[in-house]
Scaffold this motif. Structure first.
Motif, mmCIF file in Angstrom:
data_model
loop_
_atom_site.group_PDB
_atom_site.id
_atom_site.type_symbol
_atom_site.label_atom_id
_atom_site.label_comp_id
_atom_site.label_asym_id
_atom_site.label_seq_id
_atom_site.Cartn_x
_atom_site.Cartn_y
_atom_site.Cartn_z
ATOM 1 N N GLY A 27 -1.990 -55.862 7.751
ATOM 2 C CA GLY A 27 -2.386 -55.080 8.918
ATOM 3 C C GLY A 27 -2.917 -55.964 10.031
ATOM 4 N N THR A 28 -2.283 -57.101 10.205
ATOM 5 C CA THR A 28 -2.721 -58.057 11.216
ATOM 6 C C THR A 28 -1.501 -58.556 11.988
ATOM 7 N N SER A 29 -1.716 -59.453 12.908
ATOM 8 C CA SER A 29 -0.605 -59.985 13.697
ATOM 9 C C SER A 29 -0.074 -61.280 13.087
ATOM 10 N N GLN A 30 1.148 -61.605 13.441
ATOM 11 C CA GLN A 30 1.713 -62.878 13.021
ATOM 12 C C GLN A 30 0.920 -64.025 13.641
ATOM 13 N N ASP A 31 0.417 -63.820 14.844
ATOM 14 C CA ASP A 31 -0.391 -64.858 15.498
ATOM 15 C C ASP A 31 -1.653 -65.162 14.691
ATOM 16 N N PHE A 32 -2.265 -64.139 14.116
ATOM 17 C CA PHE A 32 -3.450 -64.357 13.288
ATOM 18 C C PHE A 32 -3.103 -65.273 12.116
ATOM 19 N N LEU A 33 -1.961 -65.037 11.478
ATOM 20 C CA LEU A 33 -1.544 -65.882 10.356
ATOM 21 C C LEU A 33 -1.274 -67.309 10.819
ATOM 22 N N ARG A 34 -0.688 -67.453 11.991
ATOM 23 C CA ARG A 34 -0.457 -68.805 12.525
ATOM 24 C C ARG A 34 -1.785 -69.514 12.784
ATOM 25 N N SER A 55 2.516 -66.885 -0.204
ATOM 26 C CA SER A 55 2.329 -66.445 -1.592
ATOM 27 C C SER A 55 1.263 -65.352 -1.637
ATOM 28 N N ARG A 56 1.174 -64.679 -2.784
ATOM 29 C CA ARG A 56 0.124 -63.659 -2.957
ATOM 30 C C ARG A 56 -1.261 -64.297 -2.855
ATOM 31 N N TYR A 57 -1.414 -65.494 -3.397
ATOM 32 C CA TYR A 57 -2.694 -66.195 -3.303
ATOM 33 C C TYR A 57 -3.073 -66.419 -1.839
ATOM 34 N N GLN A 58 -2.124 -66.879 -1.029
ATOM 35 C CA GLN A 58 -2.391 -67.114 0.389
ATOM 36 C C GLN A 58 -2.700 -65.803 1.110
ATOM 37 N N LEU A 59 -2.041 -64.722 0.715
ATOM 38 C CA LEU A 59 -2.331 -63.429 1.330
ATOM 39 C C LEU A 59 -3.744 -62.963 1.004
ATOM 40 N N ARG A 60 -4.211 -63.261 -0.200
ATOM 41 C CA ARG A 60 -5.605 -62.904 -0.544
ATOM 42 C C ARG A 60 -6.591 -63.667 0.340
ATOM 43 N N LEU A 61 -6.329 -64.962 0.562
ATOM 44 C CA LEU A 61 -7.201 -65.747 1.445
ATOM 45 C C LEU A 61 -7.160 -65.200 2.866
ATOM 46 N N ALA A 62 -5.971 -64.863 3.336
ATOM 47 C CA ALA A 62 -5.814 -64.324 4.693
ATOM 48 C C ALA A 62 -6.535 -62.983 4.831
ATOM 49 N N ALA A 63 -6.453 -62.154 3.798
ATOM 50 C CA ALA A 63 -7.135 -60.859 3.832
ATOM 51 C C ALA A 63 -8.645 -61.052 3.905
ATOM 52 N N ARG A 64 -9.151 -62.013 3.155
ATOM 53 C CA ARG A 64 -10.600 -62.315 3.193
ATOM 54 C C ARG A 64 -10.998 -62.802 4.580
ATOM 55 N N ALA A 65 -10.173 -63.658 5.186
ATOM 56 C CA ALA A 65 -10.465 -64.156 6.534
ATOM 57 C C ALA A 65 -10.466 -63.011 7.536
ATOM 58 N N ARG A 66 -9.491 -62.134 7.434
ATOM 59 C CA ARG A 66 -9.437 -60.998 8.355
ATOM 60 C C ARG A 66 -10.681 -60.124 8.217
ATOM 61 N N GLU A 67 -11.087 -59.889 6.987
ATOM 62 C CA GLU A 67 -12.283 -59.082 6.726
ATOM 63 C C GLU A 67 -13.511 -59.714 7.391
ATOM 64 N N MET A 68 -13.669 -61.024 7.231
ATOM 65 C CA MET A 68 -14.822 -61.712 7.808
ATOM 66 C C MET A 68 -14.768 -61.715 9.334
ATOM 67 N N VAL A 69 -13.589 -61.933 9.900
ATOM 68 C CA VAL A 69 -13.438 -61.925 11.361
ATOM 69 C C VAL A 69 -13.724 -60.528 11.898
ATOM 70 N N ASP A 70 -13.244 -59.504 11.207
ATOM 71 C CA ASP A 70 -13.505 -58.125 11.617
ATOM 72 C C ASP A 70 -14.997 -57.805 11.598
ATOM 73 N N GLN A 71 -15.754 -58.503 10.737
ATOM 74 C CA GLN A 71 -17.203 -58.296 10.650
ATOM 75 C C GLN A 71 -17.971 -59.165 11.636
ATOM 76 N N GLY A 72 -17.243 -59.957 12.451
ATOM 77 C CA GLY A 72 -17.895 -60.722 13.503
ATOM 78 C C GLY A 72 -18.031 -62.215 13.264
ATOM 79 N N THR A 73 -17.513 -62.716 12.165
ATOM 80 C CA THR A 73 -17.577 -64.148 11.898
ATOM 81 C C THR A 73 -16.485 -64.849 12.703
ATOM 82 N N ALA A 74 -16.819 -65.966 13.310
ATOM 83 C CA ALA A 74 -15.823 -66.745 14.046
ATOM 84 C C ALA A 74 -14.727 -67.201 13.081
#
Length: 106
Positions: A27-34, A55-74
């Protein structure tokens, strides 16, 4: 001879997802992944045509990053935290393995 599809897709490190699929799943943009790639959080596999594959492992890391960014972390801070958490988890996992030449006392 190619790999068995069950072996490939059961492997959490197999680069099964395109950047478009990964962005849609997260549920994010391709730019976010880049940007995660630029921040060195994930290093996607490159197809022979140069396209990113995740990979699924990389998607889990990306999901965690998105969650933290959504909560206001740089983004850069979120990536660094996740990298350190991942390194700690791996160190703890390695620490639990019996070391060669040592006996286990119970």
């Amino acid at each position: 001879m190619g790999q068995n599809p069950d072996d490939m897709f059961g492997n959490e490190d197999y680069p099964a997802y395109t950047i478009g699929q990964a962005a849609e799943m997260l549920g994010t943009s391709q730019d976010f992944l880049r940007r995660l790639d630029e921040a060195k959080l994930i290093d996607p596999h490159r197809s022979t045509g140069g396209h990113r594959r995740y990979s699924r492992y990389q998607l889990r890391l990306a999901a965690r990053a998105r969650e933290m960014v959504d909560q206001g972390t740089a983004l850069e801070a979120a990536c660094r935290i996740i990298i350190l958490e991942d390194q700690l988890e791996e160190a703890l996992r390695q620490n639990k393995k019996p070391q060669p030449g040592t006996q286990r006392h119970e």
